[in-house]
Design an enzyme around this catalytic site. Structure first.
Site, PDB file in Angstrom:
ATOM      1  N   GLU A   1      20.086  38.962  -7.880  1.00  0.00           N
ATOM      2  CA  GLU A   1      20.054  38.423  -6.507  1.00  0.00           C
ATOM      3  C   GLU A   1      18.985  39.133  -5.681  1.00  0.00           C
ATOM      4  O   GLU A   1      18.378  38.520  -4.801  1.00  0.00           O
ATOM      5  CB  GLU A   1      21.453  38.539  -5.872  1.00  0.00           C
TER       6      GLU A   1
ATOM      7  N   GLU B   1      22.605  41.154 -17.534  1.00  0.00           N
ATOM      8  CA  GLU B   1      23.241  40.161 -16.686  1.00  0.00           C
ATOM      9  C   GLU B   1      22.477  38.838 -16.788  1.00  0.00           C
ATOM     10  O   GLU B   1      21.510  38.614 -16.037  1.00  0.00           O
ATOM     11  CB  GLU B   1      23.232  40.642 -15.233  1.00  0.00           C
TER      12      GLU B   1
ATOM     13  N   ASN C   1      30.476  45.237  -8.237  1.00  0.00           N
ATOM     14  CA  ASN C   1      29.435  44.877  -7.260  1.00  0.00           C
ATOM     15  C   ASN C   1      30.087  43.955  -6.237  1.00  0.00           C
ATOM     16  O   ASN C   1      30.343  42.790  -6.531  1.00  0.00           O
ATOM     17  CB  ASN C   1      28.281  44.168  -7.980  1.00  0.00           C
ATOM     18  N   TRP C   2      30.334  44.509  -5.060  1.00  0.00           N
ATOM     19  CA  TRP C   2      31.019  43.711  -4.024  1.00  0.00           C
ATOM     20  C   TRP C   2      30.066  42.783  -3.273  1.00  0.00           C
ATOM     21  O   TRP C   2      30.496  42.071  -2.360  1.00  0.00           O
ATOM     22  CB  TRP C   2      31.728  44.641  -3.028  1.00  0.00           C
ATOM     23  N   LYS C   3      28.782  42.861  -3.613  1.00  0.00           N
ATOM     24  CA  LYS C   3      27.779  42.017  -2.926  1.00  0.00           C
ATOM     25  C   LYS C   3      27.957  42.141  -1.412  1.00  0.00           C
ATOM     26  O   LYS C   3      28.246  43.232  -0.915  1.00  0.00           O
ATOM     27  CB  LYS C   3      27.898  40.568  -3.408  1.00  0.00           C
TER      28      LYS C   3
ATOM     29  N   SER D   1      30.395  36.916 -14.769  1.00  0.00           N
ATOM     30  CA  SER D   1      31.702  36.262 -14.803  1.00  0.00           C
ATOM     31  C   SER D   1      32.724  36.993 -15.679  1.00  0.00           C
ATOM     32  O   SER D   1      33.519  36.356 -16.374  1.00  0.00           O
ATOM     33  CB  SER D   1      31.558  34.791 -15.224  1.00  0.00           C
TER      34      SER D   1
ATOM     35  N   HIS E   1      19.107  44.001  -9.372  1.00  0.00           N
ATOM     36  CA  HIS E   1      20.092  42.925  -9.548  1.00  0.00           C
ATOM     37  C   HIS E   1      19.377  41.582  -9.382  1.00  0.00           C
ATOM     38  O   HIS E   1      18.460  41.450  -8.560  1.00  0.00           O
ATOM     39  CB  HIS E   1      21.222  43.072  -8.521  1.00  0.00           C
TER      40      HIS E   1
ATOM     41  N   GLY F   1      28.298  34.686 -11.267  1.00  0.00           N
ATOM     42  CA  GLY F   1      28.966  33.917 -10.219  1.00  0.00           C
ATOM     43  C   GLY F   1      29.184  32.458 -10.575  1.00  0.00           C
ATOM     44  O   GLY F   1      29.532  31.644  -9.717  1.00  0.00           O
TER      45      GLY F   1
HETATM   46  C1  PEP Z   1      27.221  40.598 -10.451  1.00  0.00           C
HETATM   47  O1  PEP Z   1      27.166  40.386  -9.255  1.00  0.00           O
HETATM   48  O2  PEP Z   1      26.566  41.523 -10.944  1.00  0.00           O
HETATM   49  C2  PEP Z   1      28.079  39.748 -11.295  1.00  0.00           C
HETATM   50  C3  PEP Z   1      28.095  39.962 -12.580  1.00  0.00           C
HETATM   51  O3  PEP Z   1      28.797  38.785 -10.639  1.00  0.00           O
HETATM   52  P1  PEP Z   1      30.002  37.906 -11.271  1.00  0.00           P
HETATM   53  O4  PEP Z   1      30.904  38.857 -11.986  1.00  0.00           O
HETATM   54  O5  PEP Z   1      30.652  37.274 -10.085  1.00  0.00           O
HETATM   55  O6  PEP Z   1      29.383  36.920 -12.203  1.00  0.00           O
END
Ligand code: PEP
Length: 252
Positions: free
Chosen positions: A97, A167, A9-11, A213, A95, A173
Site C-alpha cells: 500500500e 505479500e 498491521n492495523w493500517k 488474508s 508495504h 485484503g
Molecule cells: C497486510 O496489510 O499486510 C495484509 C496482509 O492484509 P490482509 O491480512 O488484510 O490481507
C-alpha cells in the site's frame, strides 16, 4: 533456529484509546505463546499509547513506515531516531500500500532498510507481485528484483535482524489467500535471492513471513511450512480474539 514472528498491521484503523483497549484484551489471550515473537504495528498516532500498554510484556510495537532521514525539513514524516526514542522496536518497510499510494520505490525501500539497521530497528521488508505479474509468469522476476534492490549495498555483517514478508498484492485484503504451495515456492525464491545478495548462512537464518488474508482458519496450513516463519496479518489482526487465535493456531 528461526523464531516464528507474527505481526499485526492495523493500517489506518484504531485511535489511541482503541489500541489500548485491544491490547488489554489481547495480552491475556497470548500470555502462554512464548515461542512466537509478536509485533503490533498500529498507526503512528497510536504508537505511544501502545508502548505504554505493552510495557513489561513480550509484545513488541512496530511502525508501519518511516522516513529514512534522521531529521530535517520533511513535513509530516517520522524518523527512525524518533521511533527508537519512543520505544518502537520493529518497522514495516515497502508495504504494497505504501508502494501503490505513497510512491515507495525499490530505492526508498533500500534507504529505509539501511536507516532501520543503523538505528537498531528490526525491519520487516515487504515484497510481492501483482496479479497481472503472476499471470504473466513474472512472479520470480519481481521477487528477485525487489529482494535484491532492498538488500543492495547492505553489509552482511549487520544484516541478521532483517525480516522479509512475502505479500502477494492480489491476496492483501481480498480474502484470496495464496495456497501453501504458492507461498512456499515464493519463499524459496526470496531465500535464494538473499543467499545471492548476502550469503547462504544469512539466507538460512532470515525469517520470511507470509502475508495476505491470513485468518484463524488458514494460519496453521500456511505457517507450518519449511520456509514460512510466521505471518503479517492485516484485517484479521484488528480484533484481539481473531489475532490471538491466529497466533495460537499457527503454533499448533
Ligand atoms: C497486510 O496489510 O499486510 C495484509 C496482509 O492484509 P490482509 O491480512 O488484510 O490481507
Amino acid at each position: 533456529m528461526r523464531k516464528p514472528l507474527i505481526a499485526a498491521n492495523w493500517k489506518m484503523y484504531k485511535t489511541p484509546a482503541e489500541s489500548t483497549a485491544f491490547i488489554d484484551t489481547f495480552l491475556p489471550l497470548v500470555a502462554s505463546q512464548q515461542k512466537t515473537e509478536i509485533v503490533l504495528c498500529p498507526p503512528m498516532i497510536c504508537l505511544a499509547a501502545s508502548i505504554v500498554a505493552t510495557k513489561g510484556t513480550p509484545v513488541h510495537i512496530g511502525a508501519q513506515t518511516m522516513d529514512y532521514h534522521d531529521n530535517g525539513a520533511y513535513t509530516g514524516e517520522t524518523s527512525p531516531l524518533m521511533l527508537k526514542a519512543l520505544g518502537v522496536t520493529h518497522v514495516l518497510i515497502g508495504h504494497s500500500e505504501r508502494r501503490q499510494y505513497f510512491n515507495e520505490t525499490d530505492e526508498t525501500v533500500n534507504l529505509k532498510l539501511k536507516a532501520a539497521l543503523a538505528h537498531n530497528l528490526v525491519p520487516i521488508v515487504c515484497v510481492g507481485e501483482h496479479l497481472a505479474e503472476r499471470e504473466a509468469g513474472h512472479t520470480n522476476d519481481v521477487l528477485n528484483r525487489q529482494t535484491a534492490a532492498a538488500l543492495a549495498g547492505i553489509d552482511p555483517a549487520i544484516a541478521a535482524p532483517i525480516v522479509f514478508a512475502y505479500e502477494p498484492v492480489w491476496a492483501i485484503g481480498t480474502g484470496r489467500t495464496a495456497t501453501p504451495q504458492i507461498a512456499e515456492e515464493a519463499h524459496k525464491v526470496i531465500r535464494a535471492q538473499i543467499a545471492k545478495s548476502l550469503n547462504p548462512a544469512l539466507a538460512a537464518s532470515t525469517r520470511i513471513l507470509y502475508g495476505g488474508s491470513v485468518k484463524p482458519d488458514n494460519a496453521a496450513s500456511l505457517c507450518c511450512l519449511e520456509d514460512i516463519d510466521g505471518a503479517l496479518v492485516g484485517g484479521a489482526s484488528l480484533d484481539p480474539n481473531s489475532f490471538a487465535q491466529i497466533i495460537i493456531n499457527a503454533a499448533l
